[in-house]
Write a protein that holds these residues in place. Structure first.
Motif, PDB file in Angstrom:
ATOM      1  N   HIS A   1       8.721  -3.242  10.221  1.00  0.00           N
ATOM      2  CA  HIS A   1       8.193  -1.982   9.726  1.00  0.00           C
ATOM      3  C   HIS A   1       7.103  -2.298   8.704  1.00  0.00           C
ATOM      4  N   SER A   2       6.014  -1.575   8.797  1.00  0.00           N
ATOM      5  CA  SER A   2       4.891  -1.812   7.884  1.00  0.00           C
ATOM      6  C   SER A   2       4.922  -0.795   6.750  1.00  0.00           C
ATOM      7  N   VAL A   3       4.555  -1.249   5.562  1.00  0.00           N
ATOM      8  CA  VAL A   3       4.496  -0.405   4.370  1.00  0.00           C
ATOM      9  C   VAL A   3       3.139  -0.639   3.705  1.00  0.00           C
ATOM     10  N   SER A   4       2.479   0.435   3.371  1.00  0.00           N
ATOM     11  CA  SER A   4       1.210   0.351   2.645  1.00  0.00           C
ATOM     12  C   SER A   4       1.291   1.267   1.437  1.00  0.00           C
ATOM     13  N   LEU A   5       1.096   0.704   0.248  1.00  0.00           N
ATOM     14  CA  LEU A   5       1.172   1.460  -1.017  1.00  0.00           C
ATOM     15  C   LEU A   5      -0.216   1.455  -1.661  1.00  0.00           C
ATOM     16  N   THR A   6      -0.719   2.621  -1.962  1.00  0.00           N
ATOM     17  CA  THR A   6      -2.053   2.757  -2.552  1.00  0.00           C
ATOM     18  C   THR A   6      -1.958   3.568  -3.839  1.00  0.00           C
ATOM     19  N   VAL A   7      -2.524   3.004  -4.926  1.00  0.00           N
ATOM     20  CA  VAL A   7      -2.587   3.702  -6.214  1.00  0.00           C
ATOM     21  C   VAL A   7      -4.062   3.909  -6.558  1.00  0.00           C
ATOM     22  N   LYS A   8      -4.442   5.149  -6.768  1.00  0.00           N
ATOM     23  CA  LYS A   8      -5.825   5.455  -7.131  1.00  0.00           C
ATOM     24  C   LYS A   8      -5.804   6.558  -8.175  1.00  0.00           C
ATOM     25  N   ARG A   9      -6.309   6.190  -9.331  1.00  0.00           N
ATOM     26  CA  ARG A   9      -6.226   7.071 -10.491  1.00  0.00           C
ATOM     27  C   ARG A   9      -4.757   7.404 -10.738  1.00  0.00           C
ATOM     28  N   ASN A  10      -4.392   8.669 -10.753  1.00  0.00           N
ATOM     29  CA  ASN A  10      -2.986   8.995 -10.987  1.00  0.00           C
ATOM     30  C   ASN A  10      -2.277   9.448  -9.704  1.00  0.00           C
ATOM     31  N   GLN A  11      -2.881   9.089  -8.569  1.00  0.00           N
ATOM     32  CA  GLN A  11      -2.293   9.456  -7.291  1.00  0.00           C
ATOM     33  C   GLN A  11      -1.732   8.215  -6.592  1.00  0.00           C
ATOM     34  N   LEU A  12      -0.588   8.412  -5.939  1.00  0.00           N
ATOM     35  CA  LEU A  12       0.060   7.298  -5.233  1.00  0.00           C
ATOM     36  C   LEU A  12       0.414   7.760  -3.827  1.00  0.00           C
ATOM     37  N   ARG A  13       0.172   6.873  -2.868  1.00  0.00           N
ATOM     38  CA  ARG A  13       0.506   7.178  -1.477  1.00  0.00           C
ATOM     39  C   ARG A  13       1.178   5.971  -0.850  1.00  0.00           C
ATOM     40  N   VAL A  14       2.281   6.224  -0.159  1.00  0.00           N
ATOM     41  CA  VAL A  14       2.986   5.177   0.586  1.00  0.00           C
ATOM     42  C   VAL A  14       3.019   5.591   2.047  1.00  0.00           C
TER      43      VAL A  14
ATOM     44  N   GLY B   1      -8.621   1.272  -7.850  1.00  0.00           N
ATOM     45  CA  GLY B   1      -7.162   1.334  -7.871  1.00  0.00           C
ATOM     46  C   GLY B   1      -6.558   0.042  -7.337  1.00  0.00           C
ATOM     47  N   ALA B   2      -5.383   0.166  -6.758  1.00  0.00           N
ATOM     48  CA  ALA B   2      -4.665  -1.011  -6.243  1.00  0.00           C
ATOM     49  C   ALA B   2      -3.987  -0.648  -4.937  1.00  0.00           C
ATOM     50  N   THR B   3      -3.898  -1.652  -4.044  1.00  0.00           N
ATOM     51  CA  THR B   3      -3.177  -1.481  -2.775  1.00  0.00           C
ATOM     52  C   THR B   3      -2.275  -2.676  -2.549  1.00  0.00           C
ATOM     53  N   VAL B   4      -1.124  -2.404  -2.020  1.00  0.00           N
ATOM     54  CA  VAL B   4      -0.183  -3.450  -1.617  1.00  0.00           C
ATOM     55  C   VAL B   4       0.335  -3.075  -0.239  1.00  0.00           C
ATOM     56  N   SER B   5       0.325  -4.018   0.676  1.00  0.00           N
ATOM     57  CA  SER B   5       0.848  -3.766   2.019  1.00  0.00           C
ATOM     58  C   SER B   5       1.647  -4.979   2.483  1.00  0.00           C
ATOM     59  N   PHE B   6       2.614  -4.724   3.329  1.00  0.00           N
ATOM     60  CA  PHE B   6       3.445  -5.808   3.873  1.00  0.00           C
ATOM     61  C   PHE B   6       4.255  -5.247   5.045  1.00  0.00           C
ATOM     62  N   GLN B   7       4.847  -6.162   5.792  1.00  0.00           N
ATOM     63  CA  GLN B   7       5.798  -5.799   6.846  1.00  0.00           C
ATOM     64  C   GLN B   7       7.152  -6.403   6.512  1.00  0.00           C
TER      65      GLN B   7
END
Length: 1308
Positions: A454-467, A390-396
């Motif tokens: 503030h920190s943000v982490s976005l994770t996409v794996k298959r058809n599931q997404l979590r922030v 999948g893909a992950t994006v994180s930043f503050q």
């Protein structure tokens, strides 16, 4: 700023709530050596260079080698010139030149600095100005002193504008001196304890100084324990430095409120200075040159604290620490305690030092690379790929804006994508499967626009997404991606969604403005320096390697308790419930005095007053009694009688009075007033005011300055006499006060205190009531102040060369000027004050134009108001001008305000140094001709009259107020000029009061009558026009105007009857059905004209107003100001030889009166009549006036009433009044109404007498039962039932003469 968990013992009092000042740091003496000229070429770098001969190594000041300076390849705002000074030094000044012999120079630039060539910080001068003016040619040198100086190793110059006919070209120099630095690095788990030997005789205070830098928002800088577990802590809480003071039995420490915090955004990995000074209960805390002082209650002086201090955490060996707080993670520099170098001791392993954990003596941590999104159009695009997992994006991020697009991503096929944005401070994730399809939103977090990271982490794996937000799993967003939605191959931070990609572009959501850091894609941190160099992704309008966030609410420019909020670009002030308005809550909503309310035509009532206008004092409530010279009435908590027994010098009775205003507000009110007074009743029985044997005072009172006074009402200060002593009327001529005779019967020394410098009375002390049968009683009246000596303070300017001069006006951050003027000249300068370059000026530029001009360093600015009619009409006009850090405004009278916004990041301080010229200029040209009145600058009124007495061409005072304020005199009242104002003459009006607006009303009992004889009112020689007839027997009326109001339930009734010597008459009656009937008989030989007006049954107990106007044969009738009729007479057009006017019963009707009039006249009138006016005659006024003139006679029960007030609300109302130009901001309306209504006054009077007698009898009965010593008061307390004590005492005093044979048994 968010709160911090945990309870806290409040032991800190903020002493200087507005002690923010310009930041000043460093000692610039002998610190001005050139730092750049000797550096090697390798110390210079740049964003680009035009050629090798334009390289940055040729950018030394005054050098001509190479091409004569640095020039970049492209001249735009993304270019920079950087200098490595070799080591950290103190920089006190910079200088610039253009390229030698060229047309290349920079006209303005920004300066940035850093310790490590990463995480740059923009230098801001005093007032927060960021830019520096540059050069106007290639060879001149422009120097700028850095105030405050800066400690740094790297400098970076960023050109922001340049010669439009050339390129960017720079040669530079920096000046300063070496900087000594001792650093220590704490890893968030370590701490350092310093123990010392107390020397109580040495230092009067403890002084701790240090610098710190960190990326963490929380952590303890220093901590010190005291006895019983008391402690003092300096700790970072959410990027703000708090002074935390705790008790041994308290819960974990929390911030001490608004007063216990300094600084903001201190977790920016930049150096910040701290100075902590502790002297007994006083603590002075300075952060980055800005200071506040606090008082610490309890046993927390520096002598009561243990001789040890821990740095970096809370370390207290051998003690139980009842609370814990996060240790400091970052670097401290140059820690100094009372002259001792703590870091040097630690390096040398001194025995005074105890270290726990791991520390190091260097500060070389990796620096994150932040990026600033400067505008809503700023954006950063980075490539992204969907990996096997999948893909992950994180930043503050950190920002002040509540809304903005943070991240968007869309697959290259153009299918649906995801959007991560801020809305209302909440993180919102939007998903769509195809362009144009409605998005499904999920949210997380709240208040994310608080300026914190503030920190943000976005994770996409298959058809599931979590922030995940702020590493809090509970705050995570979980979503299922719609079919066709992917993470995309490009991640776009900021900016706006491209057209056609969804509804966001069409809405109000703009791009993100704020800072980002630690951006990672698929667990790989993005190299933002490569982005800056163009090697990765692309960007627009970013500032890379710097976070440019500013706390625009620090310092807080919102005045008078206004609440500051901010966005990325501006701050805003919420002035709700402050009593002030405007961009910075500077403009007062309330008038300064009751005199100001009077000249607006306001009635008597309860108002808020603001005696110093825009000054620091808050508004307060006061009652305004609007008379010709208004009275301000200030109540206190002890207005009832207080009785005192059983006191002596060792156990005195002390009463303290609390007023509705503070001591400062009282002083300001009294200073404005022309006269103040306060009645003090003092009754005594064997209770002396003074021991005549040795002159010792036995009772006294204390004034507002805490001074003791022994003179009493009507006497003179320091006379130690009572009024009877001056008049020679004391009951015993051997004494100067009645009470000093020490008699067994009640007597008193009562009078009015009028020496206003001593008023009001703040305390009363009584000590001589310990003898048998001795007793005292007193009552203090409200403070009464009359007039406003400043409101009418004025001066007349007779020549253009004349002016008044005053000391320099100091309005650096906020300046307001208000005054009245009147003139017949077409132009002239009202006032002017100059500085070196700054100035402020107000002038009448033309007959219809007023201009407010000023310069605070950003160039001259003007605000102009155009009037629709000429202002040189010799009438008073009001001018209000204000300039603050956000805007300038000008208002003339009630015309719309003119405003002009202040530039962003511009100069703010108005710096003047000349005298203030009023009515002219320093050049004696364009002077003002006319009058100026009530001139105020920042709420302080200038005494024009006093200065005008000694100034040629200027005269104190200014006559002629009725042309402006004459309209305030109503109902036929005439405006009369006074030296300081005006008054309304109500002699020829049926109304009274300061504006002739209070109806004169009377209650008529059965059979009562008022007769007004016209021929005794006007002399025989009067020869007026018919419209204003003299009513003499040889005068004929062809017109008359009659007005009156009535209230009755009786029919038939005679309302008004006018008779003549020729048996002609006019009668106004109520018929049996309650209809209004008017009868005119203007011809002796004809029957009267009878007109019935069946508007309604008017005998309904309600107040009705009637207006009758005759013009020869035409009569106009108006009822209740809405029902109107017109009728014509047939009996004649002339009313000859008017003799008398009758209200109520006709005592001598005569045979010429028709039957209906005679029947009504025999019954008369029972009810209320009000505001009766026949032309210029007011019969009720004449009948009710004391010493009634012979022309008016009264028969039967006729008494003054207030039936004219029954048309309003029956309940008393209290209203708050504000200035007219801000109507609607506060609740407006009439002030507190009188609850007495109609003829109930007569009945109420009878009832009051009966109640009074019953209370007196009850008081005597109680006394007979209890005999004596009903109560004895040592300390004054407000009575629980204020009505009883005064009644009982009054009874006792009034019965004294009747029962003096056995006073002791009957006195209450």
């Amino acid at each position: 700023m968010g709160s911090v968990p945990g309870a806290f013992l409040p032991v800190i009092l903020l002493l200087s709530a507005k002690s923010w000042g310009p930041a000043m740091a460093g000692n610039t003496d002998n610190c001005d050596k050139p730092l750049v000229s000797a550096l090697p070429p390798s110390s210079f770098s740049s964003s680009s260079e035009l050629s090798s001969s334009h390289s940055p190594g040729f950018a030394r000041l005054n050098r001509r080698d190479g091409a004569g300076g640095w020039t970049p390849l492209v001249s735009d705002k993304n270019q920079w010139l950087q200098i490595d000074l070799g080591e950290r030094v103190e920089v006190t000044a910079v200088a610039t030149q253009g390229g030698y012999g060229s047309s290349d120079w920079v006209t303005s630039y920004l300066l940035m600095f850093s310790d490590s060539s990463r995480n740059w910080k923009q230098y801001r001068r005093e007032e927060g100005v960021s830019g520096f003016p540059g050069n106007s040619n290639a060879d001149s040198v422009v120097h700028h002193r850095l105030r405050p100086p800066v400690e740094a190793r790297h400098l970076r110059f960023l050109p922001s504008s340049w010669n439009p006919d050339g390129r960017i070209g720079m040669r530079v120099e920096a000046y300063g001196c070496p900087y000594r630095s001792q650093v220590i690095d704490f890893d968030g788990k370590s701490s350092l304890l310093y123990r010392f030997v107390k020397n109580t005789s040495s230092s009067a205070k403890d002084v701790i100084s240090l610098k710190f830098k960190t990326m963490q928002s929380d952590g303890v800088l220093l901590h010190r324990e005291g006895r019983g577990g008391d402690s003092v802590t300096l700790a970072l809480v959410k990027g703000t430095l708090f002074l935390l003071v705790g008790s041994g039995d308290s819960s974990p420490l929390s911030p001490s409120g608004p007063g216990g915090a300094l600084g903001s955004l201190l977790d920016d990995q930049q150096w910040h200075s701290v100075l902590f000074e502790h002297s007994r209960q006083l603590v002075n805390l300075t952060v980055d040159g800005r200071s506040q002082q606090f008082r610490v209650w309890g046993d927390l002086s520096q002598e009561d604290l243990d001789p040890e201090i821990s740095f970096g955490g809370i370390l207290a060996p051998g003690k139980s620490v009842t609370f814990q707080r996060k240790n400091f993670d970052g670097c401290l520099e140059n820690i100094n305690f009372n002259g001792e170098d703590i870091i040097d001791l630690a390096k040398r392993h001194g025995p005074q030092i105890l270290v726990t954990g791991t520390i190091s003596f260097s500060c070389s941590r990796p620096q994150p690379v932040p990026v600033t999104f400067l505008s809503a159009g700023s954006h950063l695009e980075l490539p992204g790929t969907l990996g096997q997992d999948g893909a992950t994006v994180s930043f503050q991020f950190r920002t002040w804006n509540s809304a903005g697009l943070l991240l968007s991503s869309r697959p290259h096929q153009g299918s649906g994508g995801l959007v991560l944005a801020l809305r209302d401070g909440t993180l919102r994730l939007g998903l769509s499967s195809s362009p144009g399809q409605a998005q499904s939103d999920v949210t997380a977090g709240v208040g994310l626009n608080d300026g914190q990271w503030h920190s943000v982490s976005l994770t996409v794996k298959r058809n599931q997404l979590r922030v995940t937000l702020d590493h809090d799993g509970a705050a995570s967003i979980h979503a299922t991606l719609p079919v066709g939605t992917g993470a995309g191959d490009t991640y776009r931070f900021g900016g706006c969604l491209r057209p056609g990609s969804g509804p966001e572009c069409e809405g109000s959501l703009g791009g993100f403005q704020g800072c980002l850091r630690l951006v990672s894609i698929n667990a790989q941190e993005v190299d933002l320096i490569s982005v800056q160099r163009g090697a990765l992704g692309n960007f627009s309008h970013l500032q890379i390697d710097a976070c440019g966030i500013l706390d625009r609410c620090l310092p807080n420019y919102c005045e008078h308790g206004g609440r500051c909020s901010q966005t990325w670009t501006a701050f805003h002030c919420d002035c709700t419930s402050t009593g002030y308005a405007g961009a910075t809550c500077h403009h007062p909503l309330y008038e300064q005095s009751c005199e100001a309310h009077r000249h607006k035509g306001s009635p008597s009532g309860l108002y808020h007053l603001d005696p110093d206008g825009s000054g620091p004092l808050e508004p307060f409530p006061a009652f305004c009694n609007i008379t010709d010279v208004p009275w301000t009435i200030l109540q206190h908590n002890g207005s009832t009688f207080t009785r005192v027994k059983g006191t002596d010098r060792e156990n005195p009775h002390r009463a303290t009075f609390q007023y509705a205003a503070t001591a400062e507000q009282l002083s300001a009110t009294i200073a404005r007033a022309g006269h103040c007074q306060q009645e003090l009743e003092f009754h005594c029985r064997r209770s002396r005011l003074q021991d005549t044997r040795d002159g010792t005072s036995l009772s006294w009172w204390v004034g507002r300055s805490n001074e003791t006074h022994t003179y009493w009402g009507g006497s003179l200060p320091e006379a130690q006499k009572c009024p009877c002593g001056f008049a020679g009327t004391c009951i015993d001529s051997r004494y100067h006060c009645n009470c000093d005779a020490d008699r067994d019967e009640w007597t008193n020394d009562t009078g009015v205190l009028s020496y206003k410098e001593h008023l009001p009375v703040m305390r009363i002390v009584v000590t001589d009531t310990a003898h048998p049968s001795s007793e005292a009683a007193y009552r203090l009246g409200p403070l009464l102040c009359q007039g406003d000596r400043l409101f009418w303070n004025s001066a007349s300017f007779h020549t253009e060369a004349s002016y008044l001069h005053f000391p320099t006006f100091h309005g650096e951050l906020s300046a307001d000027v208000s005054f009245f003027f009147k003139t017949m000249a077409s132009s002239g300068v009202f006032l002017e004050n100059l500085g070196i370059t700054d100035f402020i000026s107000l002038e009448l530029r033309s007959p219809v134009e007023v201009t407010f001009s000023f310069d605070v360093g950003n160039g001259p600015c003007e605000v102009t108001v155009q009037a629709p009619t000429p202002l040189n009409d010799n009438r008073w006009h009001l001018v209000r001008a204000e300039r603050n850090v956000k805007e300038a405004s000008l208002q003339v009278d009630w015309l719309p305000r003119g405003t002009r916004a202040a530039p962003e990041d511009g100069h703010m301080l108005l710096q003047l140094n000349s005298q203030l010229f009023v009515g002219g200029t320093a050049t004696r040209q364009r002077g003002f001709l006319g009058c100026i009145r009530s001139l105020q600058l920042n709420g302080e009124t200038l005494d024009l009259e006093e200065r005008a007495k000694v100034t040629p061409g200027v005269e104190p005072g200014c006559p002629g107020h009725c042309s402006t304020y004459g309209h305030l005199c109503h109902n036929g009242g005439r405006c009369r000029e006074k030296p300081r104002g005006f008054s309304c003459d109500c002699e020829l009006s049926a109304f009274t009061g300061p504006f002739c607006s209070h109806e004169i009303s009377a209650y008529f009992g059965p059979g009562s009558s008022v007769t007004y004889n016209f021929h005794e009112y006007y002399p025989l020689s009067t020869n007026s026009s018919p419209h204003a007839a003299s009513f003499q027997g040889d005068v004929t009326l062809t017109r008359e105007l009659i007005t009156f109001s009535f209230l009755t339930a009786q029919t038939p009734s005679l309302l008004l009857y006018v008779d003549s010597f020729y048996e002609e008459y006019l009668s106004v009656i109520l018929a049996r059905n309650g209809s209004l009937q008017i009868r005119y008989k203007l011809d002796l030989h004809q029957d009267p004209d009878v007109f019935n007006f069946n508007f309604k049954n008017m005998a309904d107990g309600q107040l009705h107003r009637v207006k009758i106007s005759r013009e020869e044969g035409v009569v106009f009738v108006e009822v209740n100001q809405k029902s109107r009729r017109q009728v014509s007479l047939s009996s004649g057009t002339e009313f000859n030889a008017v003799k008398s006017l009758v209200l109520g019963k006709i005592l001598e009707p005569g045979g010429h009166v028709d039957a209906e009039t005679a029947r009504a006249g025999a019954r008369g009138f029972s009810g209320c009549l009000s505001a009766v006016q026949f032309e210029r005659a007011a019969p009720l006024k004449a009948a009710l006036r004391p010493g009634r003139p012979a022309r008016a006679s009264v028969r039967g029960p006729v008494a003054a009433s207030d039936c004219g007030a029954r048309g309003g609300d029956g309940a008393a109302r209290e209203r708050t009044h504000v200035r007219a130009e801000h109507s609607g901001v506060m609740d407006e309306g009439e002030p507190m109404a009188d609850a007495t209504r109609g003829d109930s006054a007569v009945i109420g009077g009878v009832i009051a007498v009966a109640v009074f007698v019953l209370l007196c009898v009850a008081a005597i009965a109680i006394r007979l039962y209890q005999q004596k010593n009903l109560y004895s008061t040592k300390e004054a307390k407000p009575p629980e039932n204020p009505g009883h004590a005064p009644t009982g005492l009054r009874c006792e005093l009034s019965l004294q003469s009747a029962v003096c044979g056995n006073q002791k048994e009957y006195f209450f």
